[in-house]
Each structure stands twice: as C-alpha cells, then as structure tokens.
Design an enzyme around this catalytic site. Sequence first.
Site, mmCIF file in Angstrom:
data_model
loop_
_atom_site.group_PDB
_atom_site.id
_atom_site.type_symbol
_atom_site.label_atom_id
_atom_site.label_comp_id
_atom_site.label_asym_id
_atom_site.label_seq_id
_atom_site.Cartn_x
_atom_site.Cartn_y
_atom_site.Cartn_z
ATOM 1 N N ASP A 35 0.871 -1.165 0.000
ATOM 2 C CA ASP A 35 0.000 0.000 0.000
ATOM 3 C C ASP A 35 0.920 1.230 0.000
ATOM 4 O OD1 ASP A 35 -2.405 1.594 0.425
ATOM 5 O OD2 ASP A 35 -1.731 1.780 2.496
ATOM 6 N N ASP A 55 -0.232 5.110 1.268
ATOM 7 C CA ASP A 55 -0.532 5.965 2.421
ATOM 8 C C ASP A 55 -0.444 5.178 3.726
ATOM 9 O OD1 ASP A 55 -1.348 8.754 1.761
ATOM 10 O OD2 ASP A 55 -2.767 7.764 0.438
#
Length: 249
Positions: A29, A31
């Site tokens: 991922d 963020d």
Amino acid sequence: MTMTASLENCAESNSSLARVAPIEAVLFDIDGTLCDSDPLHYYAFREMLQEIGFNEGKPITEEFFIDTVAGKHNDDIALALFPADLERGLKFVDDKEAMFRKLAAEQLKPLNGLDKVRKWIEERGLKRAAVTNAPRANAELMISILGLKDFFQAVIVGSECEHAKPHPDPYLKGLEALIASKDHTFVFEDSVSGIKAGVAAGMPVVGLATRNPEHLLWEANPAFLIKDYDDPKLWAALEELDKAGAPRR
C-alpha cells in the site's frame, strides 16, 4: 480472554511468512505504509470541513477520521460526508486531494526502515507493485517524493479496478500486472480495508500500526503487526522466509 486478545493470539500463532517461500513478489500500500501521510490527510480534511461549517463548525476528531476516512476510497468518503449531495462530496474530496498534494510536497517522509526493506527486496530480485486506494496523482507524487519511482514495476489504483479496497480486486490486479502468484507473494498494509483486501486476495499481510488502532487492525486478520520497517518482528520473519526458500543441499 477478550475477543481482541484471542484474535491477536491467533494471528501471532500464524505469523510466519514461510508459507510463501520461495518468495516471488511483494505488494505495498502507499498511504500510511510507505510514509506516515495520515496526519497530512487529517489536517486537510479537518481544515477544509471546518471552513464549510461541517459538524456545526467543530473540528473533526482523529476518531472520526479513522472511522470515516482512513484507508477508504474517495467515492465512499464523499458519500459518508455528504450523503444527500454526492456531487458536492466528490468535488470536496478532489479539492482536499489538491491540498494534500501541496502538503505532501513539503512534508512527506518515508517510514523508518523503508530503505532497508527496499534493499532486501532488490537484492533478491523480487517483483514489486504499489496497490492503493489513493488517486493516481497522489500515488505517483508520493512514490516520486520517496525516491521509489524506479523501484515499483506497477502502480495499481483502486478507482481503476472494478472494486476498490476492501475488495481484493486491486491486489489481484497487482498480481496480474507482475505475473506473480498469490502463493509466493505477501503484502504490506496499514489500514483495516487494505488488510482485508490483501487477505481476501489470498495473501499473508504484514500490518503496519502506523496510525490506526492495533485492535482494529488485528480484527482484519493480518499475519502480524509491526511498528515500522525497523521492527525486529519483521526481520525475524524475513530471515525465516529466506531459510524456507533456500535450495536444499
């Protein structure tokens, strides 16, 4: 024993990454996983919502941010914030992302140990992709700021898939882009929706307790949780993974 403690003990007992040996690929991922960006998102949402008189002009709390925003796709955030006016909500989140990009350009920093895990991956010649619910403009900006533009071989964006996280589609599309098997890949994630997506796609997920409460992350069933990429738990697991994938003599 509480339900949270039971979930944690169950996850800890299954914390090995060795089942994906020999390792082929790693999916990240962005963020909260590559960088601690949630404070910038929170600041942008808080300031802009207060400016338009949301919540009777009272600043949103971090708890509200975690429950309503963190890890979620912008379409869902827009609907949650403006259930009676989705068009307004979509315009608001677009404006908020512009403010975030300005803040990120000035303040974004990598999580501790990110360069170390990057080198571990490169030394083994593993495939790697970024898989995110962030808009592509945000994703590409963050990857560039963090010096990872040449590191990732693919960037998968939730809004460009049939379904965003917590559906498994983005992670399945990441595997497809890399021509990698879920049986030889694991995921790094920091949000409940992201962990659920990785698990639903059939891969072990290493959860990063960057900002989201650990008891919520455990409920999404990660293999284990780490504070950052310097966490000894991660390196013990990677050492075990190396041993499991080493050729037998």
